[in-house]
Scaffold this active site. Structure first.
Site, PDB file in Angstrom:
ATOM      1  N   THR A  45      31.653  33.373  42.028  1.00  0.00           N
ATOM      2  CA  THR A  45      32.297  34.601  41.564  1.00  0.00           C
ATOM      3  C   THR A  45      33.619  34.315  40.878  1.00  0.00           C
ATOM      4  O   THR A  45      33.923  34.888  39.823  1.00  0.00           O
ATOM      5  CB  THR A  45      32.504  35.572  42.740  1.00  0.00           C
ATOM      6  OG1 THR A  45      31.242  35.849  43.353  1.00  0.00           O
ATOM      7  CG2 THR A  45      33.132  36.876  42.270  1.00  0.00           C
ATOM      8  N   VAL A  46      34.410  33.432  41.456  1.00  0.00           N
ATOM      9  CA  VAL A  46      35.688  33.065  40.841  1.00  0.00           C
ATOM     10  C   VAL A  46      35.448  32.425  39.479  1.00  0.00           C
ATOM     11  O   VAL A  46      36.114  32.755  38.491  1.00  0.00           O
ATOM     12  CB  VAL A  46      36.491  32.122  41.760  1.00  0.00           C
ATOM     13  CG1 VAL A  46      37.686  31.526  41.022  1.00  0.00           C
ATOM     14  CG2 VAL A  46      36.963  32.865  43.004  1.00  0.00           C
ATOM     15  N   LYS A  50      26.011  41.127  38.018  1.00  0.00           N
ATOM     16  CA  LYS A  50      25.476  40.524  39.245  1.00  0.00           C
ATOM     17  C   LYS A  50      24.474  41.532  39.791  1.00  0.00           C
ATOM     18  O   LYS A  50      24.859  42.541  40.397  1.00  0.00           O
ATOM     19  CB  LYS A  50      26.581  40.252  40.266  1.00  0.00           C
ATOM     20  CG  LYS A  50      26.071  39.552  41.525  1.00  0.00           C
ATOM     21  CD  LYS A  50      27.200  39.314  42.523  1.00  0.00           C
ATOM     22  CE  LYS A  50      26.662  38.690  43.817  1.00  0.00           C
ATOM     23  NZ  LYS A  50      26.440  37.238  43.708  1.00  0.00           N
ATOM     24  N   GLU A  72      25.965  36.355  37.216  1.00  0.00           N
ATOM     25  CA  GLU A  72      26.097  35.595  38.461  1.00  0.00           C
ATOM     26  C   GLU A  72      24.865  35.799  39.326  1.00  0.00           C
ATOM     27  O   GLU A  72      24.444  36.937  39.567  1.00  0.00           O
ATOM     28  CB  GLU A  72      27.341  36.025  39.238  1.00  0.00           C
ATOM     29  CG  GLU A  72      27.525  35.230  40.516  1.00  0.00           C
ATOM     30  CD  GLU A  72      28.644  35.748  41.409  1.00  0.00           C
ATOM     31  OE1 GLU A  72      28.665  35.344  42.593  1.00  0.00           O
ATOM     32  OE2 GLU A  72      29.471  36.546  40.943  1.00  0.00           O
TER      33      GLU A  72
END
Length: 242
Positions: A16-17, A37, A112
């Site tokens: 995620t980062v 996502k 993601e």
């Protein structure tokens, strides 16, 4: 279609980062990039601690959290199991529909996944099946230390065996005291997989700001290499449409 599919060797590795930071950096460069996502377990989309909310903050997109992540549930299980236990049916067709909706708003998407490529995702697909439908180049996020060579090389081999392109690897959570071992792992991953390690992202301790994360991404990730993929994909898409 253009963008990247961000996957990992495991859960809680830093997808995620990385996804949010890269999207934020590319948006600063002037690219009309969104984030997506499809499925999230562990938090509902609106929870500020969840991935959808963090993607929104880091990337700076105007998209609402429940549009970034249309299917979310609180129970922290593999998405397929979490949805099944909640009595909800989500199919590969469903999440591709929402992906296409986001493409009406953005030229490119940074997508993601959940955990790794073999995670049970929708009721009829693994994460890798979703990646195969999108045909976006993969960015593999991996841990920097012990065990990462095996996990990363296996992930890359699985992706390649399924016809996917791997743009590169980003080792996330690198600590200064471990850099000698991290560098050794970087070299081994590149030698064994034939895929470049495009970044060694530092470990973020405690609370951190969007600005700190984006500056680290600019400093420690080869943004120019990833930009080449975006440009090439856009050129191919433009040529195909003519």
């Amino acid at each position: 279609m253009s963008g990247f599919f961000i996957t990992a060797t495991d859960t809680e590795v830093g997808k995620t980062v990385v996804a949010g930071a890269l999207a934020g950096v590319f948006r600063e460069l002037g690219y009309n990039i969104g984030v997506y996502k499809a499925l999230q377990s562990g938090h509902v989309a609106s929870n500020p601690e969840g991935d959808a909310a963090r993607l929104k903050v880091l990337s700076g997109v105007p998209t609402k959290e429940d549009e970034i992540c249309p299917y979310s549930i609180e129970e922290p299980l593999a998405p397929r199991l979490a949805m099944k236990r909640a009595g909800r049916a989500v199919t590969l067709k469903d999440i591709i529909h929402h992906y296409n909706e986001r493409l009406k708003e953005f030229n490119s998407l940074f997508v993601e996944g959940a955990g790794g490529l073999a995670v049970p995702y929708t009721e009829d697909a693994l994460v890798i099946d979703f990646a195969k439908e999108l045909q976006l180049p993969l960015i593999v996020v991996a841990r920097p230390t012990l065990g990462t060579v095996n996990h990363t090389v296996l992930t890359i081999a699985y992706a390649k065996a399924n016809g996917l392109t791997v743009a590169g690897v980003i080792l996330s959570g690198c600590k200064e005291c471990e850099m000698e071992r991290v560098q050794e792992n970087k070299v081994m991953i590149e030698e064994l997989s034939g895929v470049p390690v495009l970044g060694l992202l530092p470990f973020f301790e405690g609370e951190f700001t969007k600005e700190e994360v984006l500056e680290s991404a600019k400093e420690y990730i080869m943004i120019s290499k990833l930009e080449e993929f975006i440009r090439n994909e856009s050129t191919v898409a433009h040529t195909s449409s003519n």
